[in-house]
Design a protein around this motif. Structure first.
Motif, PDB file in Angstrom:
ATOM      1  N   VAL A 222      24.403 -28.956  80.859  1.00 17.13           N
ATOM      2  CA  VAL A 222      23.759 -28.125  79.839  1.00 17.13           C
ATOM      3  C   VAL A 222      22.915 -29.030  78.950  1.00 17.13           C
ATOM      4  N   ALA A 223      21.616 -28.834  78.970  1.00 15.40           N
ATOM      5  CA  ALA A 223      20.719 -29.683  78.193  1.00 15.40           C
ATOM      6  C   ALA A 223      20.994 -29.556  76.697  1.00 15.40           C
ATOM      7  N   GLY A 224      21.080 -30.693  76.033  1.00 14.82           N
ATOM      8  CA  GLY A 224      21.279 -30.704  74.590  1.00 14.82           C
ATOM      9  C   GLY A 224      22.715 -30.506  74.142  1.00 14.82           C
ATOM     10  N   ALA A 225      23.649 -30.527  75.073  1.00 13.55           N
ATOM     11  CA  ALA A 225      25.053 -30.280  74.738  1.00 13.55           C
ATOM     12  C   ALA A 225      25.691 -31.511  74.106  1.00 13.55           C
TER      13      ALA A 225
ATOM     14  N   VAL B 244      28.194 -23.287  79.257  1.00 13.41           N
ATOM     15  CA  VAL B 244      28.887 -24.149  78.296  1.00 13.41           C
ATOM     16  C   VAL B 244      30.395 -24.106  78.556  1.00 13.41           C
ATOM     17  N   GLN B 245      30.937 -22.956  78.885  1.00 15.71           N
ATOM     18  CA  GLN B 245      32.364 -22.853  79.183  1.00 15.71           C
ATOM     19  C   GLN B 245      32.723 -23.654  80.430  1.00 15.71           C
ATOM     20  N   ASP B 246      31.888 -23.584  81.445  1.00 19.71           N
ATOM     21  CA  ASP B 246      32.127 -24.379  82.656  1.00 19.71           C
ATOM     22  C   ASP B 246      32.069 -25.874  82.347  1.00 19.71           C
TER      23      ASP B 246
ATOM     24  N   THR C 216      29.385 -28.009  72.375  1.00 22.27           N
ATOM     25  CA  THR C 216      28.520 -27.216  71.498  1.00 22.27           C
ATOM     26  C   THR C 216      27.065 -27.438  71.891  1.00 22.27           C
ATOM     27  N   VAL C 217      26.307 -26.350  71.914  1.00 23.76           N
ATOM     28  CA  VAL C 217      24.883 -26.411  72.237  1.00 23.76           C
ATOM     29  C   VAL C 217      24.119 -25.646  71.163  1.00 23.76           C
ATOM     30  N   PRO C 218      23.102 -26.266  70.568  1.00 22.49           N
ATOM     31  CA  PRO C 218      22.295 -25.528  69.595  1.00 22.49           C
ATOM     32  C   PRO C 218      21.476 -24.443  70.278  1.00 22.49           C
ATOM     33  N   GLY C 219      21.008 -23.511  69.489  1.00 19.25           N
ATOM     34  CA  GLY C 219      20.217 -22.405  70.023  1.00 19.25           C
ATOM     35  C   GLY C 219      18.911 -22.878  70.619  1.00 19.25           C
ATOM     36  N   THR C 220      18.322 -22.036  71.421  1.00 21.73           N
ATOM     37  CA  THR C 220      17.047 -22.349  72.063  1.00 21.73           C
ATOM     38  C   THR C 220      15.956 -21.418  71.530  1.00 21.73           C
ATOM     39  N   PRO C 221      14.774 -21.928  71.257  1.00 17.08           N
ATOM     40  CA  PRO C 221      13.708 -21.070  70.737  1.00 17.08           C
ATOM     41  C   PRO C 221      13.209 -20.048  71.755  1.00 17.08           C
ATOM     42  N   LEU C 222      13.517 -20.239  73.024  1.00 17.37           N
ATOM     43  CA  LEU C 222      13.062 -19.294  74.045  1.00 17.37           C
ATOM     44  C   LEU C 222      13.787 -17.958  73.966  1.00 17.37           C
TER      45      LEU C 222
END
Length: 108
Positions: A63-66, A40-42, A82-88
Motif C-alpha cells: 500500500v503506497a504511503g503506508a 490496508v487490512q491485508d 495507517t494510510v493517509p487519504g488520497t486526493p483521487l
C-alpha cells in the motif's frame, strides 16, 4: 396550453444531472475507500505475521504511503497500518484508513 410548458423538461433535466453526478462520484469514492481499507487490512495481517516470526515486512510495498507500527501485547505481536487519504477519492479522500492485526509471537 402546451406552449406554456415548453422547455420545462430540459430545465428539470439540467437540475437533476448535477445531483446524479454527485451521487455517482460519492459512490465511486466510497468504493475506492473500501478497497483501500481491504488492502490496508491485508497489509496489517501480513506485517503482524512477519513480525511474530521475527522477520521484517515493508507495508509500503503493498500500500503506497503506508506507515506501520509494531506493538507487543503479552504473547501477541500486533501491527497497526495507517494510510493517509488520497486526493483521487474526492471529498472522501480526507479519510485516513487504518487497520490492525495480531499474531501469536514465535508462530510459524
Amino acid at each position: 396550453m402546451l406552449r406554456d410548458q415548453r422547455g420545462s423538461v430540459t430545465a428539470e433535466f439540467a437540475a437533476v444531472v448535477p445531483a446524479v453526478m454527485i451521487v455517482l462520484a460519492l459512490c465511486l469514492g466510497g468504493l475506492q475507500l473500501s478497497t483501500r481499507q481491504l488492502r490496508v487490512q491485508d497489509a496489517a495481517a501480513l506485517a503482524a505475521r512477519s513480525a511474530a516470526r521475527g522477520t521484517s515486512f515493508d507495508v509500503a510495498a503493498l500500500v503506497a504511503g503506508a506507515a506501520m507500527q509494531i506493538e507487543r501485547r503479552g504473547n501477541l505481536v500486533c501491527a497497526v497500518v495507517t494510510v493517509p487519504g488520497t486526493p483521487l477519492a474526492g471529498i472522501l479522500g480526507a479519510v485516513e484508513v487504518s487497520a490492525s492485526s495480531c499474531a501469536l509471537a514465535g508462530g510459524g
